[in-house]
Motif scaffolding. Sequence first.
Motif, mmCIF file in Angstrom:
data_model
loop_
_atom_site.group_PDB
_atom_site.id
_atom_site.type_symbol
_atom_site.label_atom_id
_atom_site.label_comp_id
_atom_site.label_asym_id
_atom_site.label_seq_id
_atom_site.Cartn_x
_atom_site.Cartn_y
_atom_site.Cartn_z
ATOM 1 N N VAL A 1 -11.035 5.599 -20.186
ATOM 2 C CA VAL A 1 -9.794 5.796 -19.449
ATOM 3 C C VAL A 1 -9.939 5.333 -18.004
ATOM 4 O O VAL A 1 -9.025 4.711 -17.439
ATOM 5 N N SER A 2 -11.091 5.605 -17.382
ATOM 6 C CA SER A 2 -11.303 5.157 -16.003
ATOM 7 C C SER A 2 -11.308 3.633 -15.919
ATOM 8 O O SER A 2 -10.906 3.065 -14.890
ATOM 9 N N CYS A 3 -11.733 2.954 -16.977
ATOM 10 C CA CYS A 3 -11.694 1.490 -17.007
ATOM 11 C C CYS A 3 -10.277 0.974 -17.276
ATOM 12 O O CYS A 3 -9.860 -0.051 -16.716
ATOM 13 N N ALA A 4 -9.539 1.649 -18.144
ATOM 14 C CA ALA A 4 -8.220 1.167 -18.554
ATOM 15 C C ALA A 4 -7.222 1.162 -17.402
ATOM 16 O O ALA A 4 -6.349 0.287 -17.343
ATOM 17 N N LEU A 5 -7.332 2.118 -16.481
ATOM 18 C CA LEU A 5 -6.355 2.210 -15.392
ATOM 19 C C LEU A 5 -6.370 0.965 -14.492
ATOM 20 O O LEU A 5 -5.344 0.296 -14.342
ATOM 21 N N PRO A 6 -7.501 0.603 -13.881
ATOM 22 C CA PRO A 6 -7.493 -0.650 -13.111
ATOM 23 C C PRO A 6 -7.351 -1.875 -13.995
ATOM 24 O O PRO A 6 -6.863 -2.923 -13.549
ATOM 25 N N GLY A 7 -7.755 -1.747 -15.262
ATOM 26 C CA GLY A 7 -7.626 -2.868 -16.183
ATOM 27 C C GLY A 7 -6.184 -3.306 -16.383
ATOM 28 O O GLY A 7 -5.916 -4.495 -16.608
ATOM 29 N N CYS A 8 -5.249 -2.370 -16.299
ATOM 30 C CA CYS A 8 -3.831 -2.724 -16.437
ATOM 31 C C CYS A 8 -3.415 -3.724 -15.363
ATOM 32 O O CYS A 8 -2.687 -4.685 -15.638
ATOM 33 N N PHE A 9 -3.892 -3.517 -14.137
ATOM 34 C CA PHE A 9 -3.524 -4.419 -13.051
ATOM 35 C C PHE A 9 -4.250 -5.756 -13.173
ATOM 36 O O PHE A 9 -3.705 -6.790 -12.780
ATOM 37 N N LEU A 10 -5.466 -5.751 -13.734
ATOM 38 C CA LEU A 10 -6.144 -7.021 -13.991
ATOM 39 C C LEU A 10 -5.359 -7.852 -14.996
ATOM 40 O O LEU A 10 -5.190 -9.069 -14.819
ATOM 41 N N LEU B 1 -1.257 7.170 -5.237
ATOM 42 C CA LEU B 1 -0.868 7.030 -3.828
ATOM 43 C C LEU B 1 -0.281 5.651 -3.527
ATOM 44 O O LEU B 1 0.633 5.534 -2.695
ATOM 45 N N LEU B 2 -0.793 4.614 -4.174
ATOM 46 C CA LEU B 2 -0.371 3.247 -3.870
ATOM 47 C C LEU B 2 0.335 2.599 -5.062
ATOM 48 O O LEU B 2 0.289 1.380 -5.215
ATOM 49 N N TYR B 3 1.009 3.410 -5.851
ATOM 50 C CA TYR B 3 1.640 2.888 -7.069
ATOM 51 C C TYR B 3 2.658 1.797 -6.744
ATOM 52 O O TYR B 3 2.636 0.710 -7.337
ATOM 53 N N LYS B 4 3.529 2.053 -5.797
ATOM 54 C CA LYS B 4 4.572 1.084 -5.451
ATOM 55 C C LYS B 4 3.970 -0.203 -4.921
ATOM 56 O O LYS B 4 4.393 -1.309 -5.300
ATOM 57 N N GLU B 5 2.974 -0.078 -4.047
ATOM 58 C CA GLU B 5 2.352 -1.251 -3.455
ATOM 59 C C GLU B 5 1.590 -2.068 -4.489
ATOM 60 O O GLU B 5 1.677 -3.307 -4.519
ATOM 61 N N LEU B 6 0.827 -1.389 -5.345
ATOM 62 C CA LEU B 6 0.069 -2.087 -6.380
ATOM 63 C C LEU B 6 0.999 -2.767 -7.385
ATOM 64 O O LEU B 6 0.736 -3.889 -7.833
ATOM 65 N N ARG B 7 2.086 -2.098 -7.721
ATOM 66 C CA ARG B 7 3.049 -2.691 -8.650
ATOM 67 C C ARG B 7 3.673 -3.950 -8.063
ATOM 68 O O ARG B 7 3.759 -4.989 -8.734
ATOM 69 N N GLY C 1 -6.147 8.784 -8.367
ATOM 70 C CA GLY C 1 -5.619 9.108 -7.051
ATOM 71 C C GLY C 1 -5.142 7.874 -6.303
ATOM 72 O O GLY C 1 -4.067 7.882 -5.695
ATOM 73 N N ILE C 2 -5.928 6.791 -6.342
ATOM 74 C CA ILE C 2 -5.542 5.557 -5.654
ATOM 75 C C ILE C 2 -4.274 4.977 -6.253
ATOM 76 O O ILE C 2 -3.348 4.566 -5.527
ATOM 77 N N ILE C 3 -4.196 4.944 -7.578
ATOM 78 C CA ILE C 3 -3.011 4.385 -8.230
ATOM 79 C C ILE C 3 -1.780 5.237 -7.955
ATOM 80 O O ILE C 3 -0.670 4.720 -7.748
#
Length: 299
Positions: free
Chosen positions: A19-28, A162-168, A158-160
């Motif tokens: 799960v910890s890998c899948a979260l940043p993996g979505c943005f990759l 807090l910065l969901y809008k910016e990352l999206r 936590g990072i996603i």
Amino acid sequence: MNWTSFDTWIAITATLCAVSCALPGCFLVLRKMSMMGDAISHAVLPGLAIAFIVTGSRASVPMFIGAAVVGILTALFTQWISRFGQVDRGAAMGIVFTTLFAIGLVLIVNAADRVDLDPGCVLYGAIELTPLDTVKIGSLMIPRAALVNAIILMLNLGIITLLYKELRLSAFDPQLADTLGFSSGFLHYLLMTMVAVTTVAAFESVGSIIVIAMLIVPPAAALLLTRRLLPMLLISTVLAAASAWLGHFLAMSLPKLIGFEDTTSSGMIAFAAGLLFLLAWLFAPHEGLISRRFIKMQD
């Protein structure tokens, strides 16, 4: 098959890692940078080797710091080669990670007689042994790998959050993000740092090769099932967790059914992730192969 608390901790550790890998993996996946996870996971090997050589031990903190630093440098070198050398991003990834991976292998071979280091453990992991290395939290004895991956999962979440809008925004339109005052460059390197740290944390659990599947396959399957970011994040975490539990179950039961003595849980977890992706590719409501053919027949 006899499912024990030992197996439960293996499955929990695998779930936290996946799960910890899948979260940043979505943005990759959304940024079309899927191979960056592959590049970082291979390129951090010299960081591990240098940490071993300098400290003379396999202490977790030096390993983590060394690998994380090299992982971040991998992202920086790839970006620099692509931007200033006018080289395709995919080619830049290949140049950086193969070079650093080769350097890491050379360092490991030269240090093998002085450092107790198993390259196979770095590459393939040893998730079956994680319940043996525990730390005491209150009255509970918790595998250290589970605790490390849980911390990384909370950091990524936590990072996603807090910065969901910016990352999206930066994932879909970096130029617009810059125009609105969100630094797409900073968000890019933040994401690369997340990937590097997550990859290093997952080494001990599933190794540098198998973690690539957790970074990419659940998010890719989720993208077939939805075109919205928040549902994609949720679906990818569910698929990642399902891959972990199903993979460990298959590692315990499947080899005996087909005449094998045993197999590794990490390999079967990657196989389970691929199996779930296959189902999504075939039966996704709008993007699935069978669904598209059925819609064409209806027309």
